[in-house]
Design a protein around this motif. Structure first.
Motif, mmCIF file in Angstrom:
data_model
loop_
_atom_site.group_PDB
_atom_site.id
_atom_site.type_symbol
_atom_site.label_atom_id
_atom_site.label_comp_id
_atom_site.label_asym_id
_atom_site.label_seq_id
_atom_site.Cartn_x
_atom_site.Cartn_y
_atom_site.Cartn_z
ATOM 1 N N TYR A 163 0.895 -1.258 -0.023
ATOM 2 C CA TYR A 163 0.059 0.062 0.018
ATOM 3 C C TYR A 163 0.899 1.121 0.048
ATOM 4 O O TYR A 163 0.645 2.050 -0.653
ATOM 5 N N ILE A 164 1.771 1.188 0.769
ATOM 6 C CA ILE A 164 3.006 2.554 0.998
ATOM 7 C C ILE A 164 3.575 2.519 -0.606
ATOM 8 O O ILE A 164 3.706 3.678 -0.866
ATOM 9 N N ASN A 165 4.020 1.530 -1.114
ATOM 10 C CA ASN A 165 4.668 1.667 -2.450
ATOM 11 C C ASN A 165 3.722 2.082 -3.422
ATOM 12 O O ASN A 165 4.183 2.928 -4.299
ATOM 13 N N ARG A 166 2.268 1.832 -3.269
ATOM 14 C CA ARG A 166 1.549 2.540 -4.334
ATOM 15 C C ARG A 166 1.184 3.783 -3.999
ATOM 16 O O ARG A 166 0.553 4.582 -4.924
ATOM 17 N N ASN A 167 1.239 4.172 -2.807
ATOM 18 C CA ASN A 167 0.735 5.501 -2.095
ATOM 19 C C ASN A 167 1.700 6.331 -1.416
ATOM 20 O O ASN A 167 1.786 6.505 -0.385
ATOM 21 N N PRO A 174 9.874 8.639 -0.735
ATOM 22 C CA PRO A 174 10.117 8.403 -2.153
ATOM 23 C C PRO A 174 9.349 6.836 -2.345
ATOM 24 O O PRO A 174 9.475 6.111 -1.829
ATOM 25 N N LYS A 175 9.248 6.638 -3.658
ATOM 26 C CA LYS A 175 8.772 5.230 -4.142
ATOM 27 C C LYS A 175 9.841 4.706 -4.858
ATOM 28 O O LYS A 175 10.589 5.274 -5.736
ATOM 29 N N GLY A 196 0.034 6.576 14.361
ATOM 30 C CA GLY A 196 -1.464 5.912 15.075
ATOM 31 C C GLY A 196 -1.786 4.847 14.224
ATOM 32 O O GLY A 196 -3.206 4.302 14.174
ATOM 33 N N GLY A 197 -1.200 4.243 13.118
ATOM 34 C CA GLY A 197 -1.475 3.127 12.396
ATOM 35 C C GLY A 197 -2.834 3.627 11.631
ATOM 36 O O GLY A 197 -3.237 2.830 10.635
ATOM 37 N N ALA A 198 -2.690 4.760 11.201
ATOM 38 C CA ALA A 198 -3.718 5.755 10.172
ATOM 39 C C ALA A 198 -3.351 5.386 8.769
ATOM 40 O O ALA A 198 -2.824 6.190 8.301
ATOM 41 N N PHE A 199 -3.685 4.384 8.201
ATOM 42 C CA PHE A 199 -3.447 4.256 6.721
ATOM 43 C C PHE A 199 -4.805 3.840 5.858
ATOM 44 O O PHE A 199 -5.789 3.260 6.695
#
Length: 199
Positions: A163-167, A174-175, A196-199
């Protein structure tokens, strides 16, 4: 005081993937019951299923909107948590549900917990023995619980990385942020905790 102590021990257990909301409820509940038993407390499990004509359980997030998991709406076939009887004075007791994955603010009443999934009109709730791992199954040595928790921890970390790599903008990084093949996971967890785990 015992309820507060139990809650503190449960949420401090880093082996439980609280953020993995698509699955893992029965394993989380089994571990929570084991923690309660180790403290000499009598805890049971409570399972909710959709009441016909409903076909699924639709949990709500802290904002009152459908619960999200990394951008996807969470839908369950059923959900399991831990329930205990607490002394409220005057010789009376009341049930409290412990479910940090759905109600991270602390123990809640049964009706408050059910309301987070549509309420009694849409759900049936059944309390059952803490030794039952999954309906029809037992896990006396805890091996199935540990295996499932480990599997879901790994899946949660993999999902976070993807998810982080896509966003990448969500953490202003940076990606790509991480390379899953290198197993770089701790930085993701640390940043998730800081936010706070807010993804």
């Amino acid at each position: 005081a015992q309820l507060a102590d139990l809650w503190s021990k449960i949420v401090a257990d880093d082996d439980i993937p609280w953020g993995y909301s698509p699955d893992c409820c029965y394993s989380r509940a089994h571990r929570m019951c084991a923690i309660a038993k180790g403290m000499g407390l009598d805890a049971k499990k409570v399972c909710v299923k959709p009441k016909p004509p409903e076909k699924s359980v639709h949990p709500l997030g802290a904002d009152g909107k459908p619960l999200q998991y990394l951008g996807r709406t969470v839908v369950w076939r059923y959900h399991v948590a831990v329930i205990v009887e607490v002394d409220i004075g005057g010789g009376r007791t009341e049930q409290r549900v412990l479910d940090p994955a759905l109600c991270p603010q602390g123990p809640v009443t049964l009706d408050e917990w059910l309301a987070k999934m549509g309420g009694r009109a849409k759900l049936t709730a059944k309390v059952y023995d803490p030794d039952v791992y999954y309906p029809g199954l037992e896990d006396p040595d805890g091996s199935d619980t540990e295996e499932t928790l480990e599997k879901h921890r790994a899946q949660y970390q993999a999902d976070l990385i993807d998810y982080i790599n896509r966003n990448p903008g969500i953490l202003d990084l940076p990606k790509p942020m991480v390379n899953p093949a290198r197993g770089v996971l701790c930085s993701v967890d640390a940043m998730s905790q800081r936010r706070g785990g807010a993804f």
